[in-house]
Design an enzyme around this catalytic site. Structure first.
Site, PDB file in Angstrom:
ATOM      1  N   LEU A  35       0.729  -1.177  -0.073  1.00  0.00           N
ATOM      2  CA  LEU A  35      -0.023  -0.116   0.097  1.00  0.00           C
ATOM      3  C   LEU A  35       0.918   1.070  -0.088  1.00  0.00           C
ATOM      4  O   LEU A  35       2.042   1.287   0.281  1.00  0.00           O
ATOM      5  CB  LEU A  35      -0.941   0.048   1.345  1.00  0.00           C
ATOM      6  CG  LEU A  35      -1.959  -0.942   1.465  1.00  0.00           C
ATOM      7  CD1 LEU A  35      -2.516  -0.796   2.845  1.00  0.00           C
ATOM      8  CD2 LEU A  35      -3.135  -0.704   0.188  1.00  0.00           C
ATOM      9  N   SER A  36       0.224   2.239  -0.262  1.00  0.00           N
ATOM     10  CA  SER A  36       0.829   3.778  -0.305  1.00  0.00           C
ATOM     11  C   SER A  36       1.210   3.995   1.257  1.00  0.00           C
ATOM     12  O   SER A  36       0.392   3.790   2.170  1.00  0.00           O
ATOM     13  CB  SER A  36      -0.204   4.824  -0.664  1.00  0.00           C
ATOM     14  OG  SER A  36       0.716   5.922  -0.533  1.00  0.00           O
ATOM     15  N   GLY A  37       2.516   4.200   1.571  1.00  0.00           N
ATOM     16  CA  GLY A  37       3.001   4.509   2.943  1.00  0.00           C
ATOM     17  C   GLY A  37       3.298   3.097   3.753  1.00  0.00           C
ATOM     18  O   GLY A  37       3.722   3.213   4.711  1.00  0.00           O
ATOM     19  N   SER A  38       3.219   2.069   2.894  1.00  0.00           N
ATOM     20  CA  SER A  38       3.738   0.708   3.624  1.00  0.00           C
ATOM     21  C   SER A  38       5.377   0.618   3.619  1.00  0.00           C
ATOM     22  O   SER A  38       5.736  -0.286   4.463  1.00  0.00           O
ATOM     23  CB  SER A  38       3.319  -0.381   2.655  1.00  0.00           C
ATOM     24  OG  SER A  38       3.634  -0.494   1.557  1.00  0.00           O
ATOM     25  N   GLY A  39       6.139   1.432   3.180  1.00  0.00           N
ATOM     26  CA  GLY A  39       7.246   1.405   3.258  1.00  0.00           C
ATOM     27  C   GLY A  39       8.218   0.995   2.002  1.00  0.00           C
ATOM     28  O   GLY A  39       9.423   0.708   2.216  1.00  0.00           O
ATOM     29  N   LYS A  40       7.712   0.891   0.894  1.00  0.00           N
ATOM     30  CA  LYS A  40       8.446   0.442  -0.228  1.00  0.00           C
ATOM     31  C   LYS A  40       9.631   1.364  -0.513  1.00  0.00           C
ATOM     32  O   LYS A  40      10.739   0.835  -0.786  1.00  0.00           O
ATOM     33  CB  LYS A  40       7.286   0.503  -1.461  1.00  0.00           C
ATOM     34  CG  LYS A  40       6.081  -0.333  -1.423  1.00  0.00           C
ATOM     35  CD  LYS A  40       5.334  -0.356  -2.465  1.00  0.00           C
ATOM     36  CE  LYS A  40       4.757   1.062  -2.820  1.00  0.00           C
ATOM     37  NZ  LYS A  40       3.910   1.695  -1.849  1.00  0.00           N
ATOM     38  N   SER A  41       9.232   2.582  -0.513  1.00  0.00           N
ATOM     39  CA  SER A  41      10.349   3.539  -0.916  1.00  0.00           C
ATOM     40  C   SER A  41      11.622   3.575  -0.156  1.00  0.00           C
ATOM     41  O   SER A  41      12.836   3.608  -0.506  1.00  0.00           O
ATOM     42  CB  SER A  41      10.067   4.848  -1.194  1.00  0.00           C
ATOM     43  OG  SER A  41       9.106   4.938  -2.520  1.00  0.00           O
ATOM     44  N   SER A 108       1.971  -1.497  -7.438  1.00  0.00           N
ATOM     45  CA  SER A 108       1.474  -2.759  -8.081  1.00  0.00           C
ATOM     46  C   SER A 108       0.580  -3.580  -7.368  1.00  0.00           C
ATOM     47  O   SER A 108       0.726  -4.649  -7.080  1.00  0.00           O
ATOM     48  CB  SER A 108       2.573  -3.468  -8.328  1.00  0.00           C
ATOM     49  OG  SER A 108       3.644  -3.612  -7.247  1.00  0.00           O
TER      50      SER A 108
HETATM   51  N1  LIG Z   1      -5.097   7.024  -6.757  1.00  0.00           N
HETATM   52  C1  LIG Z   1      -3.922   6.759  -6.054  1.00  0.00           C
HETATM   53  N2  LIG Z   1      -3.857   5.437  -5.764  1.00  0.00           N
HETATM   54  C2  LIG Z   1      -2.618   5.065  -5.187  1.00  0.00           C
HETATM   55  N3  LIG Z   1      -1.436   5.907  -5.047  1.00  0.00           N
HETATM   56  C3  LIG Z   1      -1.538   7.395  -5.582  1.00  0.00           C
HETATM   57  C4  LIG Z   1      -2.899   7.759  -6.131  1.00  0.00           C
HETATM   58  N4  LIG Z   1      -2.802   9.036  -6.638  1.00  0.00           N
HETATM   59  C5  LIG Z   1      -1.644   9.351  -6.481  1.00  0.00           C
HETATM   60  N5  LIG Z   1      -0.704   8.450  -5.871  1.00  0.00           N
HETATM   61  C6  LIG Z   1       0.731   8.486  -5.693  1.00  0.00           C
HETATM   62  O1  LIG Z   1       1.181   7.668  -6.471  1.00  0.00           O
HETATM   63  C7  LIG Z   1       2.241   6.710  -6.099  1.00  0.00           C
HETATM   64  C8  LIG Z   1       1.800   5.427  -6.346  1.00  0.00           C
HETATM   65  O2  LIG Z   1       2.237   5.076  -7.983  1.00  0.00           O
HETATM   66  P1  LIG Z   1       2.454   3.671  -8.464  1.00  0.00           P
HETATM   67  O3  LIG Z   1       3.025   3.831  -9.786  1.00  0.00           O
HETATM   68  O4  LIG Z   1       3.399   2.751  -7.426  1.00  0.00           O
HETATM   69  O5  LIG Z   1       0.877   2.959  -8.555  1.00  0.00           O
HETATM   70  S1  LIG Z   1       0.613   1.650  -9.209  1.00  0.00           S
HETATM   71  O6  LIG Z   1       1.849   0.550  -8.970  1.00  0.00           O
HETATM   72  O7  LIG Z   1       0.318   1.973 -10.746  1.00  0.00           O
HETATM   73  O8  LIG Z   1      -0.727   1.360  -8.805  1.00  0.00           O
HETATM   74  C9  LIG Z   1       1.827   6.609  -4.724  1.00  0.00           C
HETATM   75  O9  LIG Z   1       3.230   6.451  -4.015  1.00  0.00           O
HETATM   76  P2  LIG Z   1       3.466   5.740  -2.723  1.00  0.00           P
HETATM   77  O10 LIG Z   1       3.021   6.349  -1.750  1.00  0.00           O
HETATM   78  O11 LIG Z   1       4.980   5.838  -2.743  1.00  0.00           O
HETATM   79  O12 LIG Z   1       3.068   4.270  -2.903  1.00  0.00           O
HETATM   80  C10 LIG Z   1       1.015   7.726  -4.138  1.00  0.00           C
HETATM   81  O13 LIG Z   1       2.118   8.783  -3.953  1.00  0.00           O
HETATM   82  N1  LIG Z   2      10.031  -1.133   8.955  1.00  0.00           N
HETATM   83  C1  LIG Z   2       9.737   0.079   8.134  1.00  0.00           C
HETATM   84  N2  LIG Z   2       9.904  -0.018   6.895  1.00  0.00           N
HETATM   85  C2  LIG Z   2       9.645   1.157   5.888  1.00  0.00           C
HETATM   86  N3  LIG Z   2       8.977   2.147   6.370  1.00  0.00           N
HETATM   87  C3  LIG Z   2       9.084   2.331   7.883  1.00  0.00           C
HETATM   88  C4  LIG Z   2       9.415   1.319   8.569  1.00  0.00           C
HETATM   89  N4  LIG Z   2       8.800   1.647  10.024  1.00  0.00           N
HETATM   90  C5  LIG Z   2       8.522   2.765   9.661  1.00  0.00           C
HETATM   91  N5  LIG Z   2       8.515   3.448   8.234  1.00  0.00           N
HETATM   92  C6  LIG Z   2       8.245   4.558   7.964  1.00  0.00           C
HETATM   93  O1  LIG Z   2       6.926   4.434   7.060  1.00  0.00           O
HETATM   94  C7  LIG Z   2       6.819   5.347   6.026  1.00  0.00           C
HETATM   95  C8  LIG Z   2       6.988   4.780   4.704  1.00  0.00           C
HETATM   96  O2  LIG Z   2       6.822   5.754   3.559  1.00  0.00           O
HETATM   97  P1  LIG Z   2       7.453   5.502   2.075  1.00  0.00           P
HETATM   98  O3  LIG Z   2       8.602   4.575   2.107  1.00  0.00           O
HETATM   99  O4  LIG Z   2       7.074   6.671   1.351  1.00  0.00           O
HETATM  100  O5  LIG Z   2       6.307   4.207   1.850  1.00  0.00           O
HETATM  101  P2  LIG Z   2       5.741   3.869   0.179  1.00  0.00           P
HETATM  102  O6  LIG Z   2       6.996   3.860  -0.726  1.00  0.00           O
HETATM  103  O7  LIG Z   2       5.326   2.295   0.226  1.00  0.00           O
HETATM  104  O8  LIG Z   2       4.569   4.798  -0.251  1.00  0.00           O
HETATM  105  C9  LIG Z   2       8.336   6.249   6.303  1.00  0.00           C
HETATM  106  O9  LIG Z   2       7.729   7.569   6.896  1.00  0.00           O
HETATM  107  C10 LIG Z   2       9.248   5.192   6.989  1.00  0.00           C
HETATM  108  O10 LIG Z   2      10.117   6.012   7.800  1.00  0.00           O
END
Ligand SMILES: Nc1ncnc2c1ncn2[C@@H]1O[C@H](COP(=O)(O)OS(=O)(=O)O)[C@@H](OP(=O)(O)O)[C@H]1O
Ligand SMILES: Nc1ncnc2c1ncn2[C@@H]1O[C@H](COP(=O)(O)OP(=O)(O)O)[C@@H](O)[C@H]1O
EC number: 2.7.1.25
Length: 202
Positions: A35-41, A108
């Site tokens: 998920l977004s914010g799950s820690g991928k980047s 993804s």
């Molecule tokens: N509608 C919607 N749903 C999900 N995410 C959104 C959306 N709009 C913008 N964002 C931002 O775009 C990042 C996700 O892009 P991705 O290319 O990883 O998405 S996907 O794999 O094609 O589903 C995602 O980044 P991460 O937070 O790093 O996951 C968001 O910052």
């Molecule tokens: N074990 C962990 N692995 C990755 N991120 C973590 C972890 N624990 C806490 N975090 C925090 O969670 C947030 C994840 O954000 P981000 O890497 O941008 O997620 P994503 O790329 O999935 O959207 C960051 O603020 C990071 O510091």
């Protein structure tokens, strides 16, 4: 339109194998999903940092960045997400040919798209890391303030809220990014790379 039969493959004389020999390590694709914010980047870049200082050739393809250029024409409909992952998979395949350990950070959300990426690469080259983090925690983190906007209806098709996320059935590795530290997760990924013979002595 050009027919695919009109295009012939040109075989490089400098092969992937020769590039890998030059680098003293093999290439592979480390695919972070979640998920977004799950820690991928966070994890992709932290793992890259550890590999880079250990003199491995690496590159991170990050959803946020790729969507500014290569996939700048795509949105978040199902069709666009499928095309996004298709392009990223093909790009990653080129990076592997170039001998690079490639890390990707894309939501993804669809299992079939992730499996398609696995299927276009030689067996064993695709390693899937599931960043397992409950929606409530991702939402509480709200790193970019997007969950708030999605709840307010300002962003449509937001993953986990108004668009689905299909969890991997059998990832190569699951990291509990809500309960483990970043360092613990990085160590687990590096352990996986060692166990699959991608890196040693790291
Ligand atoms: N509608 C919607 N749903 C999900 N995410 C959104 C959306 N709009 C913008 N964002 C931002 O775009 C990042 C996700 O892009 P991705 O290319 O990883 O998405 S996907 O794999 O094609 O589903 C995602 O980044 P991460 O937070 O790093 O996951 C968001 O910052
Ligand atoms: N074990 C962990 N692995 C990755 N991120 C973590 C972890 N624990 C806490 N975090 C925090 O969670 C947030 C994840 O954000 P981000 O890497 O941008 O997620 P994503 O790329 O999935 O959207 C960051 O603020 C990071 O510091």
């Amino acid at each position: 339109m050009l027919k695919s039969t009109d295009v012939l493959w040109h075989q490089a004389t400098v092969s992937r194998r020769r590039r890998e020999e030059l680098n003293s390590h093999r290439s592979a694709l480390i695919w972070f999903t979640g998920l977004s914010g799950s820690g991928k980047s966070t994890l992709a870049h932290a793992v890259e940092e550890r590999l880079h200082i250990a003199a491995r050739r690496t590159f991170v393809l990050d959803g946020d960045n790729v969507r500014h250029g290569l996939c700048g024409d795509l949105g978040f409909s199902e069709k666009d997400r499928i095309e996004n992952i298709r392009r990223v998979g093909e790009t990653a395949k080129l990076f592997l040919e170039a001998g690079v350990i490639t890390l990707t950070a894309f939501i993804s959300p669809f299992r079939s798209d992730r499996e398609r990426v696995r299927s276009i690469l030689p067996h064993g080259d695709y390693l899937e890391i599931f960043c397992n983090c409950p929606l409530e925690i991702c939402e509480k983190r709200d790193v970019k303030g997007l969950y708030k906007k999605a709840r307010l209806g300002e962003i449509k098709n937001f993953t986990g809220i108004s668009s689905p996320y299909e969890k991997p059935d059998a990832p190569d590795l699951l990291v509990d990014t809500y309960s483990s530290s970043i360092e613990e997760c990085v160590d687990k990924v590096l352990q996986l790379l060692k166990s699959r013979g991608i890196v040693e002595n790291i």
